[in-house]
Design a protein around this motif. Sequence first.
Motif, mmCIF file in Angstrom:
data_model
loop_
_atom_site.group_PDB
_atom_site.id
_atom_site.type_symbol
_atom_site.label_atom_id
_atom_site.label_comp_id
_atom_site.label_asym_id
_atom_site.label_seq_id
_atom_site.Cartn_x
_atom_site.Cartn_y
_atom_site.Cartn_z
ATOM 1 N N ALA B 261 14.254 -70.741 -29.084
ATOM 2 C CA ALA B 261 14.066 -69.521 -29.959
ATOM 3 C C ALA B 261 13.966 -69.510 -31.363
ATOM 4 O O ALA B 261 14.522 -70.605 -31.624
ATOM 5 N N CYS B 262 13.098 -68.872 -31.759
ATOM 6 C CA CYS B 262 12.826 -69.071 -33.128
ATOM 7 C C CYS B 262 13.905 -69.090 -34.114
ATOM 8 O O CYS B 262 14.695 -68.208 -34.356
ATOM 9 N N VAL B 263 14.196 -70.378 -34.899
ATOM 10 C CA VAL B 263 15.275 -70.315 -35.702
ATOM 11 C C VAL B 263 15.181 -69.605 -36.967
ATOM 12 O O VAL B 263 16.120 -69.355 -37.726
ATOM 13 N N ILE B 264 13.755 -69.221 -37.302
ATOM 14 C CA ILE B 264 13.483 -68.419 -38.588
ATOM 15 C C ILE B 264 13.779 -66.919 -38.254
ATOM 16 O O ILE B 264 14.704 -66.379 -39.081
ATOM 17 N N CYS B 265 13.569 -66.292 -37.391
ATOM 18 C CA CYS B 265 13.476 -64.858 -37.127
ATOM 19 C C CYS B 265 14.649 -64.485 -35.938
ATOM 20 O O CYS B 265 14.868 -63.357 -35.532
ATOM 21 N N GLY B 266 15.240 -65.624 -35.105
ATOM 22 C CA GLY B 266 16.136 -65.365 -34.264
ATOM 23 C C GLY B 266 15.423 -64.842 -32.848
ATOM 24 O O GLY B 266 16.000 -64.258 -32.059
ATOM 25 N N LYS B 268 12.598 -62.647 -32.993
ATOM 26 C CA LYS B 268 12.076 -61.308 -32.767
ATOM 27 C C LYS B 268 10.527 -61.418 -33.237
ATOM 28 O O LYS B 268 10.026 -60.488 -32.994
ATOM 29 N N GLY B 269 10.108 -62.516 -33.709
ATOM 30 C CA GLY B 269 8.680 -62.673 -33.877
ATOM 31 C C GLY B 269 8.781 -62.674 -35.451
ATOM 32 O O GLY B 269 9.118 -61.885 -36.229
ATOM 33 N N CYS B 270 7.843 -63.790 -35.890
ATOM 34 C CA CYS B 270 7.662 -63.881 -37.469
ATOM 35 C C CYS B 270 6.465 -64.727 -37.605
ATOM 36 O O CYS B 270 5.657 -64.959 -36.613
ATOM 37 N N ARG B 271 6.093 -64.977 -39.025
ATOM 38 C CA ARG B 271 4.840 -65.756 -39.244
ATOM 39 C C ARG B 271 4.891 -67.046 -38.695
ATOM 40 O O ARG B 271 4.161 -67.854 -37.835
ATOM 41 N N VAL B 272 6.091 -67.996 -38.835
ATOM 42 C CA VAL B 272 6.258 -69.335 -38.138
ATOM 43 C C VAL B 272 5.997 -69.413 -36.715
ATOM 44 O O VAL B 272 5.612 -70.621 -36.524
ATOM 45 N N CYS B 273 6.546 -68.652 -35.973
ATOM 46 C CA CYS B 273 6.530 -68.543 -34.645
ATOM 47 C C CYS B 273 5.413 -67.837 -34.101
ATOM 48 O O CYS B 273 5.073 -67.525 -32.951
ATOM 49 N N LYS B 274 4.680 -67.299 -35.014
ATOM 50 C CA LYS B 274 3.203 -66.901 -34.685
ATOM 51 C C LYS B 274 3.498 -65.615 -33.653
ATOM 52 O O LYS B 274 2.825 -65.109 -32.735
HETATM 53 ZN ZN LIG Z 1 10.023 -66.384 -35.661
#
Ligand SMILES: [Zn+2]
Lengths: 802, 338
Positions: B261-266, B268-274
Motif C-alpha cells: 500500500a502506497c507509503v506516501i498516500c496510504g 488513497k492514490g497520489c502521484r508516486v503510486c500513479k
Molecule cells: Zn500513493
Amino acid sequence: MNVTYNWLKEFVDFDETPDELAALLTMLGLEVESMEKLGAGMDDVVVALVEEKRQHPNADKLSLCRVNNGTEVLDVVCGAQNFKQGDTVVLAQTGAVLPGDFKIKRSKIRGEESCGMLCSEKELGLAEESAGIIVLPPAFAPLGTPIFAALGLKDTLFEIGLTPNRSDCLSVIGIARDIAAKLGLKVKYPQTALVEGPEAVGSVIGVTIENPDICPRYAARYISGCTIAPSPEWLVKRLNAIGIRSINNVVDVTNLVMMEVGQPLHAFDCDRLSEKRIVVRAAGDGELFTTLDNQPRVLTAGDLVICDAERPVALAGVMGGLNSEIEGTTTTILLESAFFKPAAIRKTAKRLGLHTESSHRFERGIDIDNVTRALDRAASLIVELAGGVMALGCLDVYPGKSERAAIPFRPEKANELIGINLERQLIIDILTRLECLVTECPDGSVTVIPPHYRIDIEREIDLIEEIARLNGYDKIPATMPVARVVSDRPTRHQEIEKQLRNLLVNNGMTEIINFSFTAPEAAGKLLLNDNDPRRLAIRLANPLVDEQSVMRTTLLPGLLETTAKNMSFRSLDLKLFEMRRVYLPGEGEDMPHEPLCIVGALSGSRDGDGWSRPNELVDFYDAKGIVETVLDFLDIGGVTWVNDNPEPYFHPGKSCRILAGRDCIGSVGELHPTVQKNFEIEKPVFCFELDFEKLVKYSRTKKTITAPSRFPDSTRDIALLIPDELAAAKIVDCIKAEKAKEIEHVQIFDVYRGKGVAEGYKSVAVRIRYRSFERTLADEEISSLHNKIVASLTDKLQITVR
Amino acid sequence: MREQLEQLRTGALQSIATAASVEQLQEIRINLLGRKGELTALMKGLGSLDASERPIVGQLVNTVRDVIESALGGAIKAAEEKAIAVRLQSERIDTSLPGRHPLKGTKHPISLVIEEICSIFAGLGFSVAEGPEIEHDWYNFEALNFPPEHPARDMQDTFFVENNLLLRTHTSPVQIRTMLKQKPPVRIIAPGTVYRCDSDATHSPMFHQIEGLMVDSGVTFGDLKGILTVFTNQLFGQKTGVRLRPSYFPFTEPSAEVDIACVICGGKGCRVCKNSGWLEILGAGMVDPEVYRHVQYDAEDISGFAFGMGIERIAMLKYGISDMRLLFENDVRFLRQF
Ligand SMILES: [Zn+2]
C-alpha cells in the motif's frame, strides 16, 4: 497492448465498471499501467439547438446566437460561418474543460455577452483539422445530452503491460477470454458470414512453402474488383482510440483484425505479384529488398521472405514490400494469414532493428489454429467495406498439422504447492473455463490439453500457475514456512566489512558509491606506468558512453571525481570513503577477480569551521590516522610505513606504502599535484587506499586483554636532535627494542625545526611513561633505567640529547 | 599559663573572625596549631608544670584547641562557600554559541537500506550469500531458464564483456551458485550490484538488488506471501498492506509482483503510486522446476521460493527521494543528511 472498455464488452458481457475491470485485469496478471477515460471532464459539452442567429453589431465576422441547451437559452458569440438558425450544434458551456486545458468561461466578446462556445471537431480533440463547427443531424439526441455519450465515444482506454509469456493477450479477444474465464462467462466470438464468388481461389493464385520449418502454415484469399477508399467513421475511430492511424479501408481491416484476434495479416496488390504466386523461402545472403517504409534492407540467409514468382514482396512476419503494397488504384488483393516461427522472426527483426506490431506478435508466438479464422474475418470485412468479390475457398498450406500434447496433471499437487485447499472439481472447472480439454481417467489421473493460443502452457507447473492465477492470489493465505533452521553466522568478510563501514563513519567519513565502470583515460590521469597491472581493465563490449566503458581496477578515479565535483559545489571540507569492489581480469579462462577495496580522501578543515579555535587544515597525518585506527581496530601488528617506492599518483615526499611484514596492504599520501590538476581538484587532497582482502588476512580475531597495573606511573621526557632524514619512528622503535617491562608507553609529543635547531636537523621530544605491574617504582630506579635508554639512543642512533 | 591560653583563645577567635579568605584562615591554622604554632609551643610547656596542675591545664589546652579548630572549620567552610558564590556570580559564558563537534560521517543510503533488509531477514533465519558481478551467461540467463534468443531477455538490457561474460543483470545468479554449492535446506539473501544498459531519470546503468531464496521440503506459495508480509511490515511499518498479483519471470512459476500500500498516500492514490494506491517493490515466485534441473535438485522432493527487489526503489520510498540520480551523484550535501 491498448484496448478499450467498449471493445472488450463486445466480446464478453461483464457488469464491471471501468475501474473494477482495471482491478480485475491487474489481478489476472494483465497489469493495467494506465487508464484514460475518453471524454472525461467534457460532461458540460452538450447537444444544443441554435434558436436564433444574427450579426454581431461590432464585428463583421462574428454572429450572436441564442442557443437552447435543453434547460435554458443562452447567448453565445460565434465566429464560424458554416451553420444557420435551427441547426443542432455542440455547445461547450461555462465550466467545460476542452483538450489542451482550455477552460470555458463566461466572457464579453466585442461588448457582447457569451456564455459558452460552439465547438468544432478539432476543439473537442476528435479530428486533427476541421473546417467549421460541428453541425449534427436534426434531432440527433435530446438537447443537453453530453456529446461524448451522444456520439458513443464515452469509453475507457486501458494500457496493459503484458509479460512476454502472454502472447495470447496481444488481442482484444485474448483479453476478453481471460476476463470471461475469471468471471465464468462465455466469450462471444465474432461471427463471419462468408460471401464467396464462383471462381475457385486455386485457379487464380498459388502458394508454395519452401521452408515449412520456419513457416508451417500459410493461408491466402483472393479478392477482385474492390475499391480502395478511406475507411468509414467507426473503423477510423476504433483504430484511433487505441492509437493506430487510419490508412485506407483494406489496410485498416488488416489492422483491425490483428488487434481483434491477434493474427497479423498482410494485403498484397495481387496485380503487382508476378504470376499471382506466393513463394515462401529463405532469403539469399546479401539479397536486397525495400520495405514499405521505403528503406532498402540487406538480407541474410537466416531471414524468411515472401516472394512472388520472381522477387521478394515481403519480409515475412515483419513488414511488406514497397513493390506490392496496396495503392489507391489497387483492385485485386491477395490477403495473407500465416504462422512464422518466433525465433526466426525475432532474429530478423532484431538484426534490422525493425520492430512492428506484426513482428511483436510473431516473436512471442501466435495461435496457429486461428490463421484461417482471422483470414476469413478480414476477407469478408474487406468485401463489406471495399466491395469486390472473394474467390471461392481459402488457400491453406499447412503440411503438418500441429497437435498439442496432453499434460499429466495432479490437482493435489496444485493445492500443495500453492498452499490452498481447492476442491478437485473446482480445479478442473478453472482449467475448463480456460478452454483446456481436461480428461479424467478412471484411475483418477488427469490429463490436460491446453488451447493452441496458450503456447505458454506446456508443463504441470504452468497449469498450477493458472489455478493460482484464476482462483486469485488474494485468496492464498499467508503462512510462515515450517522449515529447518539453516541460518549461518555472517562470514568473517561480511562481519569485517560491516564493522569497518561503521568505524569509518564514526571517524567522520562520509560513504560514497560510484559506478563500477570508468573512463579508459583514468589510468593515464593517475600517471600509472605503462606496465602497471591496473592499466589492464576489463572492457565492456557495449558501453553506454565512453566514460563508462571499462571496469575500474582502482577506486581512486571515482573518489577523485567525487572530490572535484563536491569542491565545485563549494563543499571544501571533505572526508570521503568508498568501500566497493574493483575488477581485475582473470588469468586465461579464469573468472575475473572482484576484490573489495577501501579508499578515502580528506581535504579542507580538520574539524569544520568554528568560532572557538583556529581553522586547521587536514594533512598527511589525518589520513594516516584513519588508517591507523583501522589497523588498530583489526589488531594488525607489525606494520611499517615506507616511502621507498611511492605510488605514481602521490607526492613522492609525502606518501608511503603500508607494509604488513613484507606484504603491501595499502598506501597513504598527498595527491600528486599533476594528478590533482588532471582531476580538476582545487585544493590539496590526502588519500589512503587499503586492500580489504589483506586486511582480513592479517587481522587478528582474538585480542589479548591485560588487566591494568594498580601502581602509580612516572613520566620522563627527552628532547633529541636528529638529522632531518632520520625517521622519528626509529627513536620509538629503538626505545621499544630495549624491551624494558617497566616502559608502559612511548610517545613523540613534539617535533620542532627552526630557531635554535641547526639547519638539516629536527628536534624530537619523546615522553616515556614508566610503570610496574608489581610495585611502586622508586625515583632512583626510574632515573637509572631512563639514563640507560638515553645512552642507548645516543649510541645506536648517533644522536644528541638537547 | 592560663592567662596565656585565654589570650591565645581571644586573639585567635578575633583574627579568625576578621580573616578575609580561605588562604588567610589556613595561615592562621598553621600559626596556631601547626608544628611550630603558638598553641603547640604552649603544649610543649606542659611538661614544666606541676604534676597536679598538668591534667587541669592539659584539659584547658584541649578545650582551647577544640574551640579554635571548630571556629576555624566553620570559618573556612563559610569562606569556601562565599568564594564559590563569588566565582559563580562572576563566571558567565554565552551558551548560545554552537558546541564543538567533529565532522559527521554517514553511510550511503544504499548501504543503510541493505543493512536494514539483511538484518530483518537475519531475524527470519536467512544468511547472506554473494556472487560475482562479472558473470557467465549461463548463471545469469540459461540456468535461470532464459533460453538464448528468448523475448524475456529483452526485459534486461545487458552489458557484455568478452568470453561469454556479462555484467549480471540481476542478483538471481547467486541462487544458482548457492544451490550448486549446497543441498537443501537453503535460506539465503544476496544483496549486490547489478547492471543494465539503460540510463534516464528512473533507470541507472548500475543499481542494487537483494535476492532471496528458500528451498526446503513443503515450502508453499502461501509461505512466500507470509515471509514477504512479515518483511514489508518490518521495513515499512506494521500493517502495511501487501498485495501479490500474477506476473512472469522465467525462473519462477507461479510468479508474482508484490505491491505494498502506497507509503506516501496510504493507499488513497497520489502521484508516486500513479493514483493506484499501490507501489510495486518486489518480484517473486516459486522456483521453476527448470531451475532445479540445472542445479540437480529433484523438483518432486523439494519446493521453494525466490524473490528480488531493487534497493534504490526502496531507498527512494523510505527517504522520499524523487530522482534516482541523486543516489549516485555523491554530493555530500545530500549524503550528510542520512
Ligand atoms: Zn500513493
